[in-house]
Design a protein around this motif. Structure first.
Motif, short mmCIF file in Angstrom:
data_model
loop_
_atom_site.label_atom_id
_atom_site.label_comp_id
_atom_site.label_asym_id
_atom_site.label_seq_id
_atom_site.Cartn_x
_atom_site.Cartn_y
_atom_site.Cartn_z
N ALA A 1 7.05 8.61 -7.36
CA ALA A 1 6.24 7.41 -7.65
C ALA A 1 4.78 7.62 -7.29
O ALA A 1 3.90 6.97 -7.83
CB ALA A 1 6.79 6.21 -6.90
N GLY A 2 4.51 8.53 -6.36
CA GLY A 2 3.12 8.78 -5.99
C GLY A 2 3.02 9.37 -4.60
O GLY A 2 4.00 9.84 -4.03
N GLY A 3 1.80 9.32 -4.05
CA GLY A 3 1.56 9.89 -2.74
C GLY A 3 0.56 9.06 -1.98
O GLY A 3 -0.11 8.19 -2.54
N ARG A 4 0.49 9.32 -0.69
CA ARG A 4 -0.34 8.47 0.17
C ARG A 4 -0.68 9.29 1.41
O ARG A 4 0.08 10.17 1.80
CB ARG A 4 0.48 7.25 0.56
N LEU A 5 -1.80 8.99 2.02
CA LEU A 5 -2.08 9.56 3.34
C LEU A 5 -1.50 8.61 4.37
O LEU A 5 -1.59 7.40 4.24
CB LEU A 5 -3.59 9.66 3.58
N ASP A 6 -0.93 9.16 5.43
CA ASP A 6 -0.44 8.29 6.50
C ASP A 6 -0.72 8.99 7.82
O ASP A 6 -1.31 10.08 7.85
CB ASP A 6 1.04 7.98 6.32
N TYR A 7 -0.31 8.37 8.88
CA TYR A 7 -0.61 8.89 10.20
C TYR A 7 0.65 8.87 11.04
O TYR A 7 1.19 7.79 11.31
CB TYR A 7 -1.70 8.01 10.84
N VAL A 8 1.15 10.04 11.41
CA VAL A 8 2.39 10.12 12.19
C VAL A 8 2.22 11.17 13.27
O VAL A 8 1.62 12.23 13.03
CB VAL A 8 3.59 10.49 11.28
N GLY A 9 2.69 10.89 14.45
CA GLY A 9 2.64 11.88 15.52
C GLY A 9 1.21 12.29 15.83
O GLY A 9 0.94 13.45 16.09
N ASP A 10 0.30 11.32 15.77
CA ASP A 10 -1.10 11.57 16.08
C ASP A 10 -1.74 12.59 15.16
O ASP A 10 -2.59 13.38 15.59
CB ASP A 10 -1.28 12.01 17.55
N ARG A 11 -1.33 12.64 13.93
CA ARG A 11 -2.02 13.50 12.97
C ARG A 11 -1.88 12.91 11.57
O ARG A 11 -0.93 12.19 11.29
CB ARG A 11 -1.46 14.92 13.02
N PRO A 12 -2.84 13.22 10.69
CA PRO A 12 -2.70 12.76 9.31
C PRO A 12 -1.58 13.54 8.63
O PRO A 12 -1.46 14.75 8.83
CB PRO A 12 -4.05 13.10 8.68
N HIS B 1 0.86 -1.17 0.00
CA HIS B 1 0.00 0.00 0.00
C HIS B 1 0.90 1.23 0.00
O HIS B 1 0.87 2.06 0.89
CB HIS B 1 -0.89 0.00 1.24
N LEU B 2 1.75 1.25 -1.01
CA LEU B 2 2.74 2.31 -1.05
C LEU B 2 2.10 3.64 -1.42
O LEU B 2 2.41 4.67 -0.86
CB LEU B 2 3.83 1.93 -2.06
N THR B 3 1.17 3.58 -2.36
CA THR B 3 0.62 4.84 -2.85
C THR B 3 -0.90 4.77 -2.97
O THR B 3 -1.45 3.74 -3.32
CB THR B 3 1.18 5.16 -4.27
N ASP B 4 -1.53 5.87 -2.64
CA ASP B 4 -2.96 6.02 -2.90
C ASP B 4 -3.16 6.65 -4.27
O ASP B 4 -4.16 6.42 -4.93
CB ASP B 4 -3.62 6.91 -1.83
N VAL B 5 -2.23 7.52 -4.63
CA VAL B 5 -2.29 8.12 -5.95
C VAL B 5 -0.97 7.80 -6.64
O VAL B 5 0.10 8.08 -6.11
CB VAL B 5 -2.55 9.64 -5.90
N VAL B 6 -1.06 7.11 -7.76
CA VAL B 6 0.14 6.70 -8.48
C VAL B 6 0.37 7.69 -9.59
O VAL B 6 -0.44 7.82 -10.50
CB VAL B 6 -0.03 5.29 -9.07
N SER B 7 1.47 8.41 -9.49
CA SER B 7 1.76 9.35 -10.56
C SER B 7 3.20 9.81 -10.45
O SER B 7 3.74 9.97 -9.36
CB SER B 7 0.83 10.55 -10.48
N THR B 8 3.80 10.01 -11.59
CA THR B 8 5.14 10.57 -11.58
C THR B 8 5.06 12.09 -11.76
O THR B 8 6.07 12.75 -11.88
CB THR B 8 5.96 9.97 -12.75
N ASP B 9 3.85 12.61 -11.78
CA ASP B 9 3.66 14.02 -12.09
C ASP B 9 3.27 14.79 -10.83
O ASP B 9 2.25 14.51 -10.21
CB ASP B 9 2.55 14.15 -13.15
N GLN B 10 4.11 15.74 -10.45
CA GLN B 10 3.84 16.51 -9.23
C GLN B 10 2.50 17.22 -9.31
O GLN B 10 1.85 17.46 -8.31
CB GLN B 10 4.97 17.53 -8.99
N HIS B 11 2.07 17.59 -10.54
CA HIS B 11 0.82 18.33 -10.69
C HIS B 11 -0.40 17.43 -10.57
O HIS B 11 -1.53 17.89 -10.54
CB HIS B 11 0.81 19.11 -12.01
N THR B 12 -0.19 16.14 -10.54
CA THR B 12 -1.28 15.21 -10.25
C THR B 12 -1.29 14.88 -8.77
O THR B 12 -2.34 14.77 -8.14
CB THR B 12 -1.10 13.89 -11.04
#
Lengths: 252, 172
Positions: free
Chosen positions: A171-182, A134-145
């Motif tokens: 490679a993409g982006g993802r939501l995660d949870y660190v330090g008690d915050r998204p 579950h590396l990425t929620d949004v798969v894109s090599t494009d920063q504008h995506t």
């Protein structure tokens, strides 16, 4: 529904916290998947054991008596309302100061302890992202995506930098949870290595510059920039990870 | 007159939850004497600030105060909380079949010990969920974290508990 999704929702299911639609989806998957059904039986067995083993500590009788006696004393001891209002006010003021100081002492963990905690969470997040595919929620090599994808999912907008020219393609982006915050997790790549870059708004507590750490064989580089905290973690060697960090911090 | 009303209301709304207060304190600090002192301190504190409770659930409110009181105490008495190095990513829970686990946890003392060895932030969500039967939302209020964190903490807590019980079985 996938096994991973089921595992994520299983505790909500066992606890009766899912909405009807998701409950039905989990149920459907449990009927088809022996592995997840096994996990569900385990959870059920554990919870039955916890609830049927009289693990509950009831208040001892002497505590009940003590509390009752102390409450009577407290009720009597409380000053009449409106008596000595200025003294009460002064006392309240003093109490407020003491409370604020005490809260400050109690609840702001010392910086190294917080950093240690964050380092652990960041490494866990990194490992989890790789393990559960579950590396990425949004798969894109494009920063504008990738950048707009975070809109509405976070209360801040992460900076997404294109580093493909420096040899770190996105490679993409993802939501995660660190330090008690998204937080936002941006995933970059170097050869076959993945770099998770976690970022969230945070005022720097000390001077600038990057710091490095190593946990469980993973390297970490972390820094603050423009009111944001950045934590890069990877199994990539430290010098290349520092190169990645420098590339991100260099003025564009 | 007003004080009597306050006392009466407190006895009706909050005091019935003394068991819950003691149970949480007992699980957080893990010994009878301190748990009694802390439950008592929390109830008195609750009484002092009772004016701040408008409607709402007396139990969840009292449990929040108990938890804060206990955490303050734990911070002063850190030595009581043993470090628990544990890397759950490196452990797998494979191969444990549910019947064996049920059999194993049928022993109350084994279960109690496994629970007591959980780090406090995991222990408290298990206690609030399984023994107090609080909802995720209520737990989130007591522990002061988002609901999503409650679910992930519960998942991790149960996983640890499960692994620790499985490990105990293998040691026998």
């Amino acid at each position: 529904m996938s096994c991973r999704e089921t595992q994520n929702l299983l505790h909500g299911y066992v606890d009766g916290e899912l909405d009807l639609l998701n409950s039905l989806r989990v149920e459907g998957h449990l009927q088809d998947c022996p592995a997840c059904a096994h996990e569900h039986r385990n959870q059920h067995a554990l919870r039955t054991a916890l609830r049927t083993n009289s693990l509950y500590f009831n208040a001892p009788t002497k505590l009940q008596k003590r509390v009752a006696a102390n409450l009577r004393a407290a009720a009597k001891g409380e000053p009449e309302p409106r008596a000595w209002p200025w003294r009460r006010l002064a006392f309240a003021g003093a109490l407020a100061v003491v409370t604020v100081v005490a809260l400050g002492l109690l609840f702001i963990p010392s910086r190294p302890a917080r950093e240690e905690l964050l380092a652990q969470e960041v490494v866990s997040g990194h490992v989890r992202s790789l393990m559960a595919s579950h590396l990425t929620d949004v798969v894109s090599t494009d920063q504008h995506t990738v950048k707009p994808w975070f809109d509405g999912k976070l209360d801040f907008s992460p900076q997404v930098t294109d580093l493909s020219a420096q040899g770190f393609p996105l490679a993409g982006g993802r939501l995660d949870y660190v330090g008690d915050r998204p937080v936002a997790a941006l995933v970059y790549q170097r050869r076959q290595h993945f770099i998770n870059l976690f970022t969230w708004p945070e005022a720097p507590e000390s001077g600038g510059g990057s710091r490095v750490a190593s946990r469980q064989g993973y390297n970490l580089v972390y820094w603050h920039r423009a009111g944001m905290a950045y934590w890069a973690v990877s199994d990539l060697n430290l010098s290349e990870l520092q190169e990645f960090s420098r590339a991100l911090q260099s003025p564009t | 007159m007003q004080e009597e009303n306050k006392s009466a209301r407190f006895e009706r709304v909050v005091l019935p939850h003394l068991d819950a207060a003691y149970n949480l304190a007992r699980w957080l600090v893990r010994n009878d004497a301190d748990a009694e002192d802390l439950a008592q301190e929390a109830v008195l504190r609750a009484f002092k600030f009772f004016g701040g409770l408008h409607g709402g659930d007396g139990r969840a409110w009292l449990l929040t105060i108990v938890r804060n009181t206990c955490y303050t105490w734990l911070q002063r008495n850190r030595a009581h909380e043993p470090p628990t190095p544990f890397d759950e990513e490196l452990h797998g829970a494979e191969g444990a079949n549910p019947e064996t686990i049920l059999l194993e946890v049928a022993d109350r003392r084994v279960l109690e010990q496994a629970l007591e060895e959980l780090p406090v932030e995991f222990r408290e969500v298990i206690i609030l969920r399984e023994l107090e039967d609080l909802s995720y939302k209520e737990i989130a209020n007591v522990v002061d974290v988002p609901v999503g964190t409650v679910m992930s903490r519960l998942a991790r807590a149960r996983r640890r508990l499960h692994l620790s019980l499985t490990a105990r079985r293998e040691e026998v």
